[in-house]
Design a protein around this motif. Structure first.
Motif, PDB file in Angstrom:
ATOM      1  N   SER A  82       0.843  -1.212  -0.111  1.00 10.50           N
ATOM      2  CA  SER A  82       0.117   0.109   0.082  1.00 10.50           C
ATOM      3  C   SER A  82       1.060   1.123  -0.059  1.00 10.50           C
ATOM      4  O   SER A  82       2.088   1.336   0.796  1.00 10.50           O
ATOM      5  CB  SER A  82      -0.857   0.099   1.266  1.00 10.50           C
ATOM      6  N   PHE A  83       0.347   2.566  -0.587  1.00 14.07           N
ATOM      7  CA  PHE A  83       0.917   3.585  -0.636  1.00 14.07           C
ATOM      8  C   PHE A  83      -0.035   4.777  -0.115  1.00 14.07           C
ATOM      9  O   PHE A  83      -1.116   4.447  -0.767  1.00 14.07           O
ATOM     10  CB  PHE A  83       1.652   3.942  -1.936  1.00 14.07           C
ATOM     11  N   ASP A  84       0.327   5.653   0.615  1.00 13.26           N
ATOM     12  CA  ASP A  84      -0.717   6.336   0.887  1.00 13.26           C
ATOM     13  C   ASP A  84      -0.815   7.633  -0.046  1.00 13.26           C
ATOM     14  O   ASP A  84       0.060   7.920  -0.808  1.00 13.26           O
ATOM     15  CB  ASP A  84      -0.257   7.209   2.397  1.00 13.26           C
ATOM     16  N   ALA A  85      -1.784   8.449   0.169  1.00  9.24           N
ATOM     17  CA  ALA A  85      -2.263   9.501  -0.889  1.00  9.24           C
ATOM     18  C   ALA A  85      -1.160  10.721  -0.652  1.00  9.24           C
ATOM     19  O   ALA A  85      -0.895  11.134  -1.686  1.00  9.24           O
ATOM     20  CB  ALA A  85      -3.516  10.044  -0.586  1.00  9.24           C
TER      21      ALA A  85
ATOM     22  N   HIS B 146      -6.439  -1.968  -5.059  1.00  8.67           N
ATOM     23  CA  HIS B 146      -7.185  -2.534  -4.010  1.00  8.67           C
ATOM     24  C   HIS B 146      -7.634  -1.579  -3.069  1.00  8.67           C
ATOM     25  O   HIS B 146      -8.583  -1.907  -2.127  1.00  8.67           O
ATOM     26  CB  HIS B 146      -6.068  -3.680  -3.345  1.00  8.67           C
ATOM     27  N   ASP B 147      -7.096  -0.340  -3.008  1.00  8.78           N
ATOM     28  CA  ASP B 147      -7.647   0.632  -2.085  1.00  8.78           C
ATOM     29  C   ASP B 147      -8.690   1.772  -2.683  1.00  8.78           C
ATOM     30  O   ASP B 147      -8.440   2.421  -3.446  1.00  8.78           O
ATOM     31  CB  ASP B 147      -6.329   1.678  -1.969  1.00  8.78           C
ATOM     32  N   THR B 148      -9.743   1.373  -2.085  1.00 10.88           N
ATOM     33  CA  THR B 148     -10.954   2.254  -2.488  1.00 10.88           C
ATOM     34  C   THR B 148     -10.576   3.878  -2.307  1.00 10.88           C
ATOM     35  O   THR B 148     -11.319   4.496  -2.938  1.00 10.88           O
ATOM     36  CB  THR B 148     -12.117   1.669  -1.775  1.00 10.88           C
TER      37      THR B 148
ATOM     38  N   GLU C 272     -14.033   3.992 -14.986  1.00 14.09           N
ATOM     39  CA  GLU C 272     -14.528   2.940 -14.156  1.00 14.09           C
ATOM     40  C   GLU C 272     -13.611   2.391 -13.020  1.00 14.09           C
ATOM     41  O   GLU C 272     -12.442   2.248 -13.498  1.00 14.09           O
ATOM     42  CB  GLU C 272     -14.831   1.741 -15.318  1.00 14.09           C
ATOM     43  N   ARG C 273     -14.195   2.385 -11.763  1.00 11.66           N
ATOM     44  CA  ARG C 273     -13.098   2.199 -10.617  1.00 11.66           C
ATOM     45  C   ARG C 273     -13.315   0.665 -10.416  1.00 11.66           C
ATOM     46  O   ARG C 273     -14.401   0.350 -10.110  1.00 11.66           O
ATOM     47  CB  ARG C 273     -13.524   3.370  -9.436  1.00 11.66           C
ATOM     48  N   TRP C 274     -12.170  -0.091 -10.434  1.00 13.96           N
ATOM     49  CA  TRP C 274     -12.279  -1.525 -10.367  1.00 13.96           C
ATOM     50  C   TRP C 274     -11.518  -1.849  -9.245  1.00 13.96           C
ATOM     51  O   TRP C 274     -10.179  -1.798  -9.075  1.00 13.96           O
ATOM     52  CB  TRP C 274     -11.809  -2.102 -11.679  1.00 13.96           C
ATOM     53  N   VAL C 275     -12.086  -2.388  -8.055  1.00 13.35           N
ATOM     54  CA  VAL C 275     -11.464  -2.663  -6.733  1.00 13.35           C
ATOM     55  C   VAL C 275     -11.009  -4.183  -6.788  1.00 13.35           C
ATOM     56  O   VAL C 275     -11.629  -5.032  -7.231  1.00 13.35           O
ATOM     57  CB  VAL C 275     -12.427  -2.537  -5.531  1.00 13.35           C
ATOM     58  N   SER C 276      -9.681  -4.323  -6.847  1.00  9.35           N
ATOM     59  CA  SER C 276      -9.108  -5.826  -7.109  1.00  9.35           C
ATOM     60  C   SER C 276      -7.513  -5.756  -6.351  1.00  9.35           C
ATOM     61  O   SER C 276      -6.789  -4.798  -6.611  1.00  9.35           O
ATOM     62  CB  SER C 276      -8.992  -6.057  -8.601  1.00  9.35           C
ATOM     63  N   ASP C 277      -7.602  -6.887  -5.659  1.00 10.94           N
ATOM     64  CA  ASP C 277      -6.216  -7.075  -5.014  1.00 10.94           C
ATOM     65  C   ASP C 277      -5.428  -7.827  -6.406  1.00 10.94           C
ATOM     66  O   ASP C 277      -5.416  -8.913  -6.838  1.00 10.94           O
ATOM     67  CB  ASP C 277      -6.194  -8.081  -4.039  1.00 10.94           C
ATOM     68  N   LEU C 278      -4.430  -6.972  -7.012  1.00  9.84           N
ATOM     69  CA  LEU C 278      -3.769  -7.463  -8.074  1.00  9.84           C
ATOM     70  C   LEU C 278      -3.038  -8.778  -8.037  1.00  9.84           C
ATOM     71  O   LEU C 278      -2.389  -9.731  -9.124  1.00  9.84           O
ATOM     72  CB  LEU C 278      -3.243  -6.475  -8.723  1.00  9.84           C
ATOM     73  N   ALA C 279      -2.714  -9.203  -6.701  1.00 12.61           N
ATOM     74  CA  ALA C 279      -1.938 -10.154  -6.463  1.00 12.61           C
ATOM     75  C   ALA C 279      -2.456 -11.522  -6.814  1.00 12.61           C
ATOM     76  O   ALA C 279      -1.756 -12.515  -6.831  1.00 12.61           O
ATOM     77  CB  ALA C 279      -1.247 -10.121  -5.046  1.00 12.61           C
TER      78      ALA C 279
END
Length: 267
Positions: free
Chosen positions: A4-7, A73-75, A91-98
């Protein structure tokens, strides 16, 4: 779980990212898409999109209309992304790419892209992703893969030790298996060539001076933490190195180059 990376970090790096990116690759991509007479809208999948920095760079440089699938993965980060102009649909697609990179690709994508992603992923993950891109016939553009170079305008006795430790840390598991780290761009280029793509690569180095001292200080803190995790016995010396480097950078006494590579694949 992906890293994860913060904004705040993403905002801090965006200007340096955009300044580093080679326009020549985008020109080649635009000409390729025009030559293929891609049906409107242009379908783009942006992997690990965060707040949409890659979108903000690329979308104004590609022909509208465009439909972007932003995958992260970060909404919270996805919620900060907005269309940078008319004729661009998101289109916002929430997915854990791993889990499965191919599953995140929009059907019929003409372009699959990502920024600051490939150095985090494993060889097996990259193979699965590029095979899926080739199956769709999609062009690929992966930007800002760290290539292992940390270069200062004035040397310090600990520079080489720090760089070596950071690069070893870069190859640890970031959520996708053992990371490609500094080998990511050449690994991607080789695999694309094996899949029949024409490949172009270009340096996209960060240039950091006193005007970007905040970004430099954040980088230095991260490097010291990573190097100390590799060699805890050297942590005190590495912290001293980091303090000296951050002060010198803020004063304009040194400048910093951080090596990155962009990879474009067309077929």
């Amino acid at each position: 779980m992906t890293e994860s990376f913060d904004a705040d970090w993403l905002a801090l790096r965006e200007a340096a990212d955009h300044a580093a990116r080679p326009e020549a690759l985008v020109e080649s991509l635009r000409a390729h898409l025009a030559g293929r007479r891609v049906a409107a809208p242009l379908e783009v999948t942006d992997l690990g999109s965060g707040t949409g920095s890659n979108l903000r760079y690329l979308a104004p440089r590609l022909p509208p209309p465009q439909h972007w699938r932003l995958v992260d993965h970060d909404t919270g980060l996805l919620g900060r992304a907005g269309a940078p102009g008319a004729g661009i649909e998101l289109e916002r697609w929430v997915s854990d790419l791993a889990d499965d990179p191919a599953a995140a690709l929009a059907s019929g994508s003409s372009l699959v892209t990502g920024s600051a992603l490939l150095d985090l992923v494993s060889e097996a993950w990259l193979d699965r992703l590029l095979a899926a891109c080739a199956e769709q016939g999609a062009a690929v553009l992966f930007a800002l893969s760290y290539d292992g170079r940390i270069r200062w305008s004035q040397p310090h006795a600990l520079d080489a030790e720090l760089e070596d430790a950071v690069n070893r840390h870069q190859c640890s598991d970031k959520g996708f298996g053992a990371a490609l780290g500094p080998t990511a761009a050449p690994a991607c280029a080789a695999r694309l060539e094996g899949l029949g793509y024409g490949v172009q690569t270009c340096a996209s180095d960060w240039r950091i001076d006193a005007h970007r001292a905040g970004l430099g200080a954040a980088l230095i803190d991260g490097w010291v933490a990573a190097a100390s995790a590799i060699d805890p016995g050297r942590a005190a010396d590495l912290r001293a190195w980091g303090k000296a480097r951050a002060v010198a950078l803020a004063r304009g006494e040194v400048e910093l180059t951080v090596g990155h590579q962009d990879v474009l694949g067309l077929r």
